[in-house]
Motif scaffolding. Structure first.
Motif, PDB file in Angstrom:
ATOM      1  N   LYS A  68       0.803  -1.223   0.000  1.00 49.94           N
ATOM      2  CA  LYS A  68       0.000   0.000   0.000  1.00 49.94           C
ATOM      3  C   LYS A  68       0.837   1.275   0.000  1.00 49.94           C
ATOM      4  O   LYS A  68       0.443   2.281  -0.582  1.00 49.94           O
ATOM      5  N   ALA A  69       1.980   1.224   0.702  1.00 49.40           N
ATOM      6  CA  ALA A  69       2.734   2.465   0.901  1.00 49.40           C
ATOM      7  C   ALA A  69       4.184   2.140   1.246  1.00 49.40           C
ATOM      8  O   ALA A  69       4.545   0.971   1.443  1.00 49.40           O
ATOM      9  N   VAL A  70       4.997   3.179   1.299  1.00 46.20           N
ATOM     10  CA  VAL A  70       6.375   3.021   1.764  1.00 46.20           C
ATOM     11  C   VAL A  70       6.675   4.069   2.830  1.00 46.20           C
ATOM     12  O   VAL A  70       6.216   5.213   2.745  1.00 46.20           O
ATOM     13  N   LEU A  71       7.423   3.647   3.840  1.00 42.68           N
ATOM     14  CA  LEU A  71       7.970   4.563   4.837  1.00 42.68           C
ATOM     15  C   LEU A  71       9.388   4.894   4.413  1.00 42.68           C
ATOM     16  O   LEU A  71      10.144   4.006   4.016  1.00 42.68           O
ATOM     17  N   VAL A  72       9.741   6.161   4.502  1.00 43.54           N
ATOM     18  CA  VAL A  72      11.080   6.598   4.114  1.00 43.54           C
ATOM     19  C   VAL A  72      11.753   7.254   5.316  1.00 43.54           C
ATOM     20  O   VAL A  72      11.283   8.277   5.819  1.00 43.54           O
ATOM     21  N   PHE A  73      12.838   6.643   5.769  1.00 42.06           N
ATOM     22  CA  PHE A  73      13.631   7.172   6.877  1.00 42.06           C
ATOM     23  C   PHE A  73      14.929   7.716   6.286  1.00 42.06           C
ATOM     24  O   PHE A  73      15.642   7.001   5.576  1.00 42.06           O
ATOM     25  N   GLU A  74      15.240   8.975   6.595  1.00 43.26           N
ATOM     26  CA  GLU A  74      16.400   9.621   5.972  1.00 43.26           C
ATOM     27  C   GLU A  74      17.222  10.388   7.000  1.00 43.26           C
ATOM     28  O   GLU A  74      16.687  10.878   7.997  1.00 43.26           O
ATOM     29  N   SER A  75      18.500  10.511   6.692  1.00 42.77           N
ATOM     30  CA  SER A  75      19.379  11.336   7.513  1.00 42.77           C
ATOM     31  C   SER A  75      20.394  12.050   6.628  1.00 42.77           C
ATOM     32  O   SER A  75      20.844  11.501   5.614  1.00 42.77           O
ATOM     33  N   LEU A  76      20.729  13.260   7.029  1.00 40.63           N
ATOM     34  CA  LEU A  76      21.784  14.002   6.338  1.00 40.63           C
ATOM     35  C   LEU A  76      23.166  13.504   6.752  1.00 40.63           C
ATOM     36  O   LEU A  76      24.160  13.809   6.090  1.00 40.63           O
ATOM     37  N   GLN A  77      23.198  12.730   7.840  1.00 42.52           N
ATOM     38  CA  GLN A  77      24.460  12.167   8.309  1.00 42.52           C
ATOM     39  C   GLN A  77      24.800  10.913   7.497  1.00 42.52           C
ATOM     40  O   GLN A  77      23.903  10.154   7.115  1.00 42.52           O
ATOM     41  N   PRO A  78      26.079  10.663   7.249  1.00 37.71           N
ATOM     42  CA  PRO A  78      26.446   9.485   6.450  1.00 37.71           C
ATOM     43  C   PRO A  78      26.109   8.162   7.130  1.00 37.71           C
ATOM     44  O   PRO A  78      25.725   7.198   6.472  1.00 37.71           O
ATOM     45  N   ILE A  79      26.247   8.132   8.458  1.00 38.28           N
ATOM     46  CA  ILE A  79      25.910   6.922   9.215  1.00 38.28           C
ATOM     47  C   ILE A  79      25.152   7.355  10.468  1.00 38.28           C
ATOM     48  O   ILE A  79      25.740   7.868  11.418  1.00 38.28           O
TER      49      ILE A  79
END
Length: 217
Positions: free
Chosen positions: A169-180
């Motif tokens: 149905k959908a996707v969750l997107v988890f993001e960070s500006l940090q490399p790790i």
């Protein structure tokens, strides 16, 4: 003389009928406007409740101002943004309202069920070419889309959500500006206790359909 009287009576009657039709149309128009207003209120309240839930998830993940959570629901074979939150208000604001279902990391995560990457190149390296090439090599995406991204993330996790019927149905997107910043196992572990409410919100969130029907887009 008689003909003039008859013509006058007909004219008056026609005028009354036209006035009645105009009043009926105005009444219906007002009712439609009221309905649209109420529908928009419901959509806004649902979206705000959903974003409040995402803010709790953000806190549970110990995300800072360099992280963001977004939710895209598939509608008419395109991704539609239905929820987004970040401690940084500039990252919380919506960008494009929809995205191709095949492009970029979210397209890959949608097809495969999940996708994780970290330590992406800095956006400033080689005029942004190194960053773009690293993304495009994994799953093609237009250069102008990457250039216009408000958040050029270096650590990303895409997680597909299935509905009650077992279909995606959908996707969750988890993001960070940090490399790790995070590992996918950490995110999945935190999702275990909250996945069902997320599914409920996603299943019930038809704001995309309602809003587009109202706007005629």
């Amino acid at each position: 003389m008689i003909i003039s009287i008859i013509f006058g009576v007909i004219t008056v009657m026609n005028g009354q009928e036209i006035e009645k039709l105009e009043n009926d149309n105005n009444d219906k128009s007002n009712k439609i406007n009221d309905l649209e207003s109420k529908l928009n209120e419901v959509v806004n309240e649902t979206n705000e409740l959903f974003n409040s839930y995402l803010r709790l998830l953000l806190k549970n993940l110990n995300f800072t101002h360099t992280e963001r959570i977004s939710v895209y629901k598939v509608y008419q074979d395109r991704f539609k943004l239905i929820g987004r939150t970040s401690i940084d208000p500039t990252l919380s604001s919506a960008g494009r309202s929809d995205y191709p279902i095949t492009d970029g990391f979210i397209g890959k995560g949608w097809r495969e069920g999940e996708f994780f990457i970290n330590n992406l190149p800095e956006i400033t390296a080689n005029g942004g070419n190194t960053y773009y090439n690293a993304i495009n090599k994994i799953n093609s995406i237009p250069r102008d889309v990457v250039n216009n991204l408000r958040m050029k993330s270096r650590n990303v996790f895409i997680y597909r959500i299935n509905g009650y019927d077992g279909n995606p149905k959908a996707v969750l997107v988890f993001e960070s500006l940090q490399p790790i910043c995070f590992e996918k196992e950490f995110i999945i572990d935190k999702l275990n206790g909250v996945k069902q409410p997320l599914v409920m919100f996603i299943e019930k969130n038809n704001g995309v359909v309602i809003t587009e029907n109202i706007l005629g887009v």
